[in-house]
Design a protein around this motif. Structure first.
Motif, PDB file in Angstrom:
ATOM      1  N   LYS A   1      48.984  44.238  62.054  1.00  0.00           N
ATOM      2  CA  LYS A   1      48.236  45.203  61.251  1.00  0.00           C
ATOM      3  C   LYS A   1      48.582  45.080  59.779  1.00  0.00           C
ATOM      4  N   ALA A   2      49.921  44.955  59.524  1.00  0.00           N
ATOM      5  CA  ALA A   2      50.335  44.787  58.126  1.00  0.00           C
ATOM      6  C   ALA A   2      49.796  43.491  57.545  1.00  0.00           C
ATOM      7  N   ALA A   3      49.856  42.418  58.390  1.00  0.00           N
ATOM      8  CA  ALA A   3      49.320  41.138  57.923  1.00  0.00           C
ATOM      9  C   ALA A   3      47.822  41.236  57.668  1.00  0.00           C
ATOM     10  N   LYS A   4      47.138  41.967  58.584  1.00  0.00           N
ATOM     11  CA  LYS A   4      45.697  42.127  58.397  1.00  0.00           C
ATOM     12  C   LYS A   4      45.402  42.915  57.131  1.00  0.00           C
ATOM     13  N   GLU A   5      46.181  44.008  56.936  1.00  0.00           N
ATOM     14  CA  GLU A   5      45.984  44.778  55.708  1.00  0.00           C
ATOM     15  C   GLU A   5      46.303  43.931  54.483  1.00  0.00           C
TER      16      GLU A   5
ATOM     17  N   LEU B   1      43.504  41.671  54.023  1.00  0.00           N
ATOM     18  CA  LEU B   1      42.376  42.391  53.418  1.00  0.00           C
ATOM     19  C   LEU B   1      42.617  42.631  51.933  1.00  0.00           C
ATOM     20  N   GLN B   2      43.874  43.007  51.620  1.00  0.00           N
ATOM     21  CA  GLN B   2      44.191  43.192  50.216  1.00  0.00           C
ATOM     22  C   GLN B   2      44.046  41.899  49.434  1.00  0.00           C
ATOM     23  N   ARG B   3      44.510  40.793  50.086  1.00  0.00           N
ATOM     24  CA  ARG B   3      44.402  39.502  49.416  1.00  0.00           C
ATOM     25  C   ARG B   3      42.936  39.108  49.234  1.00  0.00           C
TER      26      ARG B   3
ATOM     27  N   GLU C   1      37.893  40.396  43.819  1.00  0.00           N
ATOM     28  CA  GLU C   1      37.946  40.906  42.455  1.00  0.00           C
ATOM     29  C   GLU C   1      38.149  39.776  41.457  1.00  0.00           C
ATOM     30  N   GLU C   2      39.033  38.817  41.852  1.00  0.00           N
ATOM     31  CA  GLU C   2      39.261  37.669  40.971  1.00  0.00           C
ATOM     32  C   GLU C   2      37.987  36.846  40.812  1.00  0.00           C
ATOM     33  N   LYS C   3      37.255  36.701  41.943  1.00  0.00           N
ATOM     34  CA  LYS C   3      36.000  35.954  41.880  1.00  0.00           C
ATOM     35  C   LYS C   3      35.000  36.660  40.974  1.00  0.00           C
ATOM     36  N   GLU C   4      34.888  37.990  41.145  1.00  0.00           N
ATOM     37  CA  GLU C   4      33.971  38.743  40.289  1.00  0.00           C
ATOM     38  C   GLU C   4      34.397  38.654  38.821  1.00  0.00           C
ATOM     39  N   ARG C   5      35.730  38.730  38.620  1.00  0.00           N
ATOM     40  CA  ARG C   5      36.207  38.623  37.237  1.00  0.00           C
ATOM     41  C   ARG C   5      35.888  37.255  36.649  1.00  0.00           C
ATOM     42  N   LYS C   6      36.078  36.205  37.477  1.00  0.00           N
ATOM     43  CA  LYS C   6      35.766  34.866  36.989  1.00  0.00           C
ATOM     44  C   LYS C   6      34.270  34.700  36.739  1.00  0.00           C
TER      45      LYS C   6
END
Length: 610
Positions: free
Chosen positions: A337-341, A344-346, A352-357
């Motif tokens: 679950k932590a890895a999945k979260e 998901l965060q990653r 977000e990085e893609k949108e920023r780029k």
């Protein structure tokens, strides 16, 4: 280590029960009594000297759990040996201490769970609780325990009621305390419609299975080793031993079969009027037994095989092993679950990085468009400047031609004036007026010459400034050509056209320089004629002064007949005028030579630069 951990759980309840003020500390007298009782139920020799030494009266105040742990570990828990005491008696001691303070089933008018069953549920809770203090049971383990109890009663657990209870609790994820668990069992929400005796039998069965490690118990027929007769016995199976008694009260034990990894169980065919037979083989003996039906035989053989497997793996308790496996599964689920979260965060961060780029790319594209627009504007501006410079050069060329024509006209006028002066000098009566006119004309000519020289110097300065601008523009064009050649190959043709235009402008500039030199030569010729005219004027001034001097008595006459000599008379004003005229002529010549030298030097520098 596992035994010590289980004992500490029960002792923790006893210690907290003695902590009446909930300050984390217990009086020394109570700890002395508790230590003595623990030594008694754990069958450990009591050491009163060590007890008195550890809890001597000169110490200040009560003792905390951290202060009691060194004595508990050294003099009690380290001396405990498994099998030398009855753990149920130990648990009853700790349960009695803590239940008197915390367990009050009658406060709500409900008491479904008897005292003994509450004790067994407390033991089951301690067995399944996490190894963290304060002790709690996680929802998964509590659901597992309730399912075991319901399975023993052959009923299905009401998951909906359990989920509702978890939803009402403030922190179900962290777990429930044993008093919350007992309150839930006494509330009847999960045991609605179940008889108290049935529930009590189910709790006892689960207690024996999980706490006492009872894998299986029940009646079986056993074949004797000597008389070879069949006798019905009550069998109890634990991971290390299969014991049998006369009856299910287990008061009279008839024998036991020690199990290890070398033992095995086999199914036998029916014989001697017995059916559902199987045998347990040990390295020394073989024990034949008969079950009541095929299902019972299957359950007993599976249970005995499980016990043998636990012995082979070096494990002492099936449910401890299952509890560890469930805990590992929970930890794996939590990790997943932590890895999945984290994933998901990653992914969110990557998004977000893609949108920023993408935004940066859009900004870069916009900047590129703006740069191209600025480049086009700069190109248009440079082209306009170049065209303006060409127009300025053409205007300068036209002005130079006009100045040249004006100079030629002025020189012609000066020559005509000199001719008129030579003719007028012959007439003595009009000599003075004509000389004054000539002088006025000369002064005007000098002023015009000075004006022309000033204009010439200004034009020369402007030409030098334009030349510098031209050189700077050439350098900028070269840099721009190098830059645009790397960025856009399409501008090459246009830059070559500009280069040819620049070369044409340089050629025109060279022609202007040649014309300038020609004009300078004309100026020098005019100056020579002006000096000659000035010399003639000086000569006629001398002649006029001689003619206008009156002849006094006693003056000598000229030896020539019909001629007269002008008397020699000093004229200071005439000498000053002559001297000033000579100085002006010299300064004019020096200025003209300096201008010509500077113009020639600037022209040579321009040619060297090109």
């Amino acid at each position: 280590m596992e035994l010590k951990s289980e004992l500490l759980k029960s002792i923790w309840y006893a210690f907290t029960a003695l902590d009446v003020e909930k300050s984390g500390k217990v009086s020394k007298s109570q700890l002395k009594v508790l230590s003595h009782n623990l030594c008694t139920v754990l069958c450990i020799p009591h050491d009163p000297v060590a007890l008195e030494e550890h809890f001597r009266d000169d110490d200040d105040g009560p003792v905390s759990s951290q202060g009691y742990m060194p004595y508990l570990n050294k003099y009690i828990l380290d001396k405990v040996e498994e099998g030398t005491f009855v753990k149920e008696n130990f648990d009853e001691l700790c349960w009695t201490l803590t239940a008197k303070k915390n367990y009050h089933p009658e406060k709500n008018g409900k008491s479904i769970i008897p005292w003994q069953d509450a004790f067994r549920l407390w033991c089951l809770f301690n067995f399944l609780s996490e190894d963290k203090y304060p002790l709690v049971i996680v929802p998964d383990e509590m659901e597992y325990l309730l399912k075991k109890i319901c399975t023993s009663m052959s009923v299905e657990l009401n998951i909906g009621e359990l989920d509702d209870y978890f939803a009402q609790e403030s922190s179900p994820q962290n777990g429930l305390t044993v008093w919350q668990f007992l309150e839930l069992m006494n509330s009847g929400r999960l045991t609605r419609g179940i008889d108290r005796d049935t529930l009590s039998m189910a709790i006892e069965e689960v207690y024996q299975e999980m706490v006492e490690d009872m894998l299986k118990q029940g009646y079986l027929w056993k074949k004797g080793q000597l008389r070879r007769n069949w006798t019905e016995r009550w069998f109890t199976l634990r991971p290390s031993v299969l014991a049998y008694y006369v009856s299910e009260d287990r008061k009279e034990k008839k024998g036991c079969i020690l199990l290890d990894k070398n033992c095995c169980v086999e199914v036998l065919p029916d014989k001697d009027g017995k059916r559902c037979m199987f045998c347990v083989k040990t390295p020394n003996k073989t024990y034949e037994m008969s079950a009541s039906d095929t299902k019972q035989r299957q359950e007993w053989t599976s249970a005995i095989q499980t016990a043998i497997r636990l012995q082979a793996e070096g494990k002492k308790s099936l449910h401890r092993d299952l509890k560890l496996k469930r805990r590992e599964q929970r930890e794996q689920r939590e990790r997943r679950k932590a890895a999945k979260e984290e994933e998901l965060q990653r992914l969110k961060a990557l998004q977000e990085e893609k949108e920023r780029k993408l935004q940066e790319l859009e900004l870069l594209k916009e900047a590129q468009r703006q740069a191209e627009a600025l480049l086009q504007q700069d190109e248009q501006r440079r082209r306009a400047q170049h065209e303006e410079m060409q127009r300025a050069l053409e205007i300068q060329l036209r002005e130079a031609e006009q100045a040249r024509a004006t100079m030629q006209v002025e020189m012609a006028l000066k020559e005509a004036e000199a001719d008129r002066q030579r003719k007028r000098i012959q007439e003595l009566e009009d000599m003075q007026q004509r000389l004054e006119d000539a002088l006025n004309q000369e002064r005007k000519a000098r002023q015009d010459e000075e004006t022309f020289r000033y204009d010439q110097a200004r034009l020369l300065a402007e030409e030098e400034e334009k030349l510098k601008q031209l050189m700077l523009m050439k350098e900028e064009q070269e840099e721009y050509i190098l830059k645009t050649q790397r960025e856009k190959q399409e501008l090459k043709q246009e830059m070559e056209t500009k280069t040819r235009a620049l070369e044409e402008a340089q050629r025109q500039l060279e022609e202007v320089r040649v014309n300038r030199q020609r004009v300078d030569m004309d100026v020098m010729a005019a100056q020579r004629k002006l000096r000659q005219a000035s010399t003639n004027v000086k000569h006629w001034n001398v002649q006029m002064n001689r003619l206008m001097h009156p002849i006094g008595p006693g003056d000598k006459k000229s030896p020539s007949i019909g001629s007269f000599r002008v008397p020699m008379q000093k004229d200071p004003g005439l000498k000053l005028r002559q001297k000033s005229q000579e100085n002006e002529s010299e300064s004019k010549e020096n200025i003209v030579r300096e201008v010509a030298r500077r113009f020639s030097q600037a022209s040579e520098e321009v040619m060297d630069t090109n």
